[in-house]
Design a protein around this motif. Structure first.
Motif, short mmCIF file in Angstrom:
data_model
loop_
_atom_site.label_atom_id
_atom_site.label_comp_id
_atom_site.label_asym_id
_atom_site.label_seq_id
_atom_site.Cartn_x
_atom_site.Cartn_y
_atom_site.Cartn_z
N TYR A 87 0.84 -1.20 0.00
CA TYR A 87 0.00 0.00 0.00
C TYR A 87 0.88 1.25 0.00
O TYR A 87 0.66 2.18 -0.77
CB TYR A 87 -0.94 0.00 1.21
CG TYR A 87 -1.46 1.37 1.56
CD1 TYR A 87 -2.45 1.96 0.79
CD2 TYR A 87 -0.92 2.09 2.63
CE1 TYR A 87 -2.91 3.23 1.06
CE2 TYR A 87 -1.38 3.36 2.93
CZ TYR A 87 -2.36 3.93 2.15
OH TYR A 87 -2.81 5.19 2.42
N ARG A 88 1.89 1.27 0.87
CA ARG A 88 2.76 2.45 0.95
C ARG A 88 3.50 2.70 -0.36
O ARG A 88 3.59 3.83 -0.83
CB ARG A 88 3.76 2.27 2.09
CG ARG A 88 3.12 2.45 3.45
CD ARG A 88 4.03 1.96 4.57
NE ARG A 88 3.32 2.05 5.83
CZ ARG A 88 3.23 3.18 6.55
NH1 ARG A 88 3.86 4.26 6.14
NH2 ARG A 88 2.55 3.20 7.66
N SER A 89 3.99 1.61 -0.96
CA SER A 89 4.70 1.75 -2.22
C SER A 89 3.79 2.33 -3.30
O SER A 89 4.17 3.26 -4.03
CB SER A 89 5.23 0.40 -2.69
OG SER A 89 6.52 0.19 -2.19
N LEU A 90 2.58 1.77 -3.41
CA LEU A 90 1.66 2.23 -4.45
C LEU A 90 1.27 3.69 -4.22
O LEU A 90 1.27 4.48 -5.16
CB LEU A 90 0.39 1.35 -4.47
CG LEU A 90 0.56 0.00 -5.14
CD1 LEU A 90 -0.72 -0.82 -4.99
CD2 LEU A 90 0.90 0.17 -6.62
N PHE A 91 0.96 4.03 -2.98
CA PHE A 91 0.56 5.41 -2.68
C PHE A 91 1.66 6.39 -3.08
O PHE A 91 1.43 7.36 -3.80
CB PHE A 91 0.26 5.55 -1.17
CG PHE A 91 -0.06 6.95 -0.76
CD1 PHE A 91 -1.36 7.44 -0.87
CD2 PHE A 91 0.94 7.79 -0.26
CE1 PHE A 91 -1.65 8.75 -0.50
CE2 PHE A 91 0.64 9.09 0.11
CZ PHE A 91 -0.65 9.57 -0.01
N VAL A 92 2.87 6.11 -2.62
CA VAL A 92 3.99 7.03 -2.87
C VAL A 92 4.27 7.11 -4.37
O VAL A 92 4.45 8.21 -4.92
CB VAL A 92 5.24 6.56 -2.10
CG1 VAL A 92 6.45 7.34 -2.54
CG2 VAL A 92 5.02 6.71 -0.62
N ALA A 93 4.28 5.95 -5.05
CA ALA A 93 4.62 5.96 -6.47
C ALA A 93 3.56 6.71 -7.27
O ALA A 93 3.89 7.59 -8.07
CB ALA A 93 4.77 4.53 -6.98
N GLY A 129 9.18 -0.32 10.22
CA GLY A 129 7.86 -0.89 10.03
C GLY A 129 6.94 -0.02 9.20
O GLY A 129 5.80 -0.38 8.94
N HIS A 130 7.44 1.16 8.75
CA HIS A 130 6.62 2.04 7.91
C HIS A 130 7.19 2.15 6.50
O HIS A 130 6.90 3.10 5.80
CB HIS A 130 6.53 3.44 8.53
CG HIS A 130 5.69 3.47 9.78
ND1 HIS A 130 5.51 4.59 10.53
CD2 HIS A 130 4.98 2.50 10.39
CE1 HIS A 130 4.73 4.33 11.56
NE2 HIS A 130 4.41 3.05 11.50
N GLY A 131 8.02 1.19 6.11
CA GLY A 131 8.75 1.32 4.85
C GLY A 131 7.94 0.93 3.63
O GLY A 131 6.87 0.33 3.73
#
Lengths: 319, 317
Positions: free
Chosen positions: B113-119, B262-264
């Protein structure tokens, strides 16, 4: 008569004023369009860059980082670069050699593959394109892990392949124990990842070269090499210039591959300038020295590529 | 000379017929040798193409293959025989371990989720910002234009790894650590120098007349940019947004320093599997596969758009 001159001069002055106004208006519109990019770059790159320069003139270690104190030490950090026993000159020379190998390898292989793509039938062309897209899409962290695994001293497939031709990379001969061996593989990993972009861009350029030029050259009896030198090279000159300059810049900054491989080890022997700056900062905790390395590196890169960048800016001006 | 004879060549003809029709036979032989030459060139070309394909894809295949076999077969039995090329015996144990996760580890879904959001956020924002700036460079003559262009190039020479500390302290002073938006802003800034530079050449390749015609028809200058120019450089936008996406998807160090444990994003999540006591190659390769394959699929799906975008961009270099 005199009234006439007055009116003409007045109207010409008005025309001039209108022109100046237009220039100013163009300026205003342009700056408005540029504002978001300039603000973002100034806040998140310009200001930190200023801080980087500032740090390079400081004694800046973990103590100063946590205590948030500022201790200026003049050009001590820069003097350290060229002091006796400093590893900087060795690493700088090593970086130049490695970058030259990467750029030449990328450009030569990329050009050959692009020329090949142009001559292939559509089916084979899409097969190769899909292959290229696959390696292009592979993140550099994954790519490095894969190559490291393929050269594993116990069970790496390339270790096995090389053992068939008498190259022993097992046990004590593991590539992880030798800086030059690691860098040789890093060069391959970087070229592997860089070829797709170079190839597909060059291929796109090749498709734009008018076929008549080749036909004319063939009528004059030109072979492969003459056609390449006489037609392809001059037509694609701007693209070659852009790709080579970008490759030099990108390869100079090589970090992930070196770092994931062996953190610049053993004994700093696989460090390149990009990773050396990080190593000085985060392993030796000498942020001032790390900043000085980074700044010298940027200045050096700027000096090397300045001529080409000016040409590229001029090229953009002419278009 | 022609040891290889294709169908319909003269080399199989009898000597009599050869004598009676010497000239045509020679011509045919010459033609056939040319054809054979062309054919052997084609065979060589195809062989080279296959070699290029293998060189490009083998490492990725090897990653997938390694992720699908049990640890014992990954490392072999020590007798160092030929490594197995096919994923046999097949197992999904490494993937199962990834999806179950373990205590104290960041779940895969969270990192994804974090990767998709940031990208995605940094791609969209960078396209807007770069489009505006590229218009300014391609369509306006203004004071400081050359300085701006040289600055764009100069910025790309800064080794970003060296900027970790100053950027960290800057964000710390702004109280913006451990925020995905900080990452978005950073990745935006990292990619726009290149995307502006590239979009500029796309825009330069489109005649100004089109916008002027729209303005004569009553559009304002900015409407002309939006309604005429924007759709025309869509291929260029696709090509450059791919670049921006990859940068954000791959970035490692800044995410590691700015985000709390843990937020990576995925690259940092992938890093947790490289333990101290030797590398768990099965886990690393399974993680790498999960991280790599979506991008590969995305690339192959929009393959045509990428190459046409590049073709258009290549006109002006």
């Amino acid at each position: 008569m005199s009234a006439g001159t007055v009116t003409t001069s007045r109207s010409s002055r008005r025309a001039l004023a209108r022109q100046v106004g237009q220039v100013r208006k163009q300026n205003k519109a342009a700056y408005l369009l540029l504002a978001p990019s300039i603000i973002a770059m100034v806040v998140l790159l310009g200001y930190p860059l200023y801080r980087l320069v500032d740090i390079s003139f400081q004694e800046y270690t973990l103590r100063e980082l946590f205590a948030r104190t500022t201790v200026y030490n003049g050009i001590d950090d820069y003097r350290k670069l060229f002091a006796n026993g400093s590893t900087f000159p060795t690493i700088a020379l090593r970086t130049v050699i490695v970058v030259v190998a990467m750029v030449i390898g990328t450009m030569v292989i990329g050009t050959l593959v692009a020329l090949m793509l142009e001559r292939l039938k559509p089916f084979m062309r899409s097969v190769v394109s899909i292959g290229l897209l696959t390696s292009w899409a592979t993140p550099s962290v994954s790519a490095t892990q894969i190559w490291k695994w393929m050269f594993d001293s116990e069970a790496g497939i390339l270790t096995w392949v090389l053992s068939l031709v008498g190259v022993d990379l097992k046990g004590d001969h593991s590539i992880l124990l030798s800086g030059p061996a690691i860098l040789a593989v890093v060069v391959v990993v970087v070229i592997w990842g860089a070829i797709p972009f170079v190839t597909l861009t060059l291929y796109a350029g090749l498709t734009q070269v008018p076929k008549e030029l080749y036909e004319a050259a063939e009528l004059d009896g030109a072979g492969f090499w003459l056609k390449f030198r006489g037609v392809t090279l001059p037509m694609l000159r701007p693209i070659f210039l852009l790709l080579t300059t970008m490759s030099v810049i990108w390869d100079f900054r090589t970090f992930n591959q070196v770092w994931v491989f062996n953190h610049g080890g053993p004994n700093q022997s696989s460090l390149l300038l990009g990773s050396y700056s990080y190593y000085a900062s985060f392993v030796e905790h000498d942020f001032g020295y790390g900043a000085a390395i980074a700044i010298v590196m940027v200045l050096g890169m700027f000096a090397i590529t300045f001529y080409y960048i000016r040409q590229m800016v001029r090229g953009g001006e002419a278009s | 000379m022609t040891t290889y004879a294709g169908p319909g060549t003269a080399s199989g003809a009898t000597s009599a017929s050869r004598r009676s029709a010497k000239a045509p036979a020679r011509a045919a032989r010459r033609r056939s040798s040319a054809r054979a030459g062309r054919r052997s060139t084609r065979i060589l070309l195809n062989l080279a193409a296959i070699a290029a394909f293998i060189f490009a894809t083998f490492p990725v295949y090897w990653m997938v293959k390694t992720s699908l076999v049990p640890t014992t077969s990954i490392l072999g039995d020590g007798s160092s025989g030929a490594p197995q090329v096919l994923p046999f015996p097949l197992t999904f144990e490494h993937y199962a371990r990834q999806f179950q996760g373990s205590a104290g580890q960041q779940p895969l879904s969270d990192a994804l989720y974090r990767s998709l959001f940031v990208a995605l956020a940094s791609v969209l924002l960078s396209m807007v910002v770069a489009f505006l700036a590229a218009i300014a460079i391609a369509r306006f003559r203004f004071t400081g234009r050359a300085v701006y262009l040289i600055a764009l190039m100069g910025i790309q020479m800064i080794p970003l790894e060296a900027m970790v500390i100053p950027i960290y302290t800057t964000l710390r002073d702004a109280d913006a650590l451990d925020s995905l938006w900080s990452l978005v802003a950073l990745y935006l800034v990292f990619v726009i120098p290149f995307t502006i530079w590239t979009l500029r050449s796309f825009i330069a390749g489109i005649p100004v007349d089109l916008e002027e015609a729209a303005m004569i028809d009553g559009c304002t200058r900015f409407q002309a940019f939006w309604k005429v120019l924007f759709p025309l450089i869509a291929p260029g936008l696709v090509a450059t947004s791919i670049y921006a996406f990859i940068q954000a998807w791959n970035e490692y160090i800044f995410c590691l320093t700015i985000m709390n444990t843990g937020h990576g994003t995925l690259p940092v999540w992938l890093g947790q599997f490289t333990g101290k006591e030797g590398t768990d190659w099965g886990a690393v390769m399974a993680g790498s596969t999960l991280f790599t394959i979506p991008v590969v699929i995305l690339f192959i799906l929009i393959q045509k758009k990428i190459t046409t975008g590049m073709a258009a961009g290549a006109v002006k270099g």
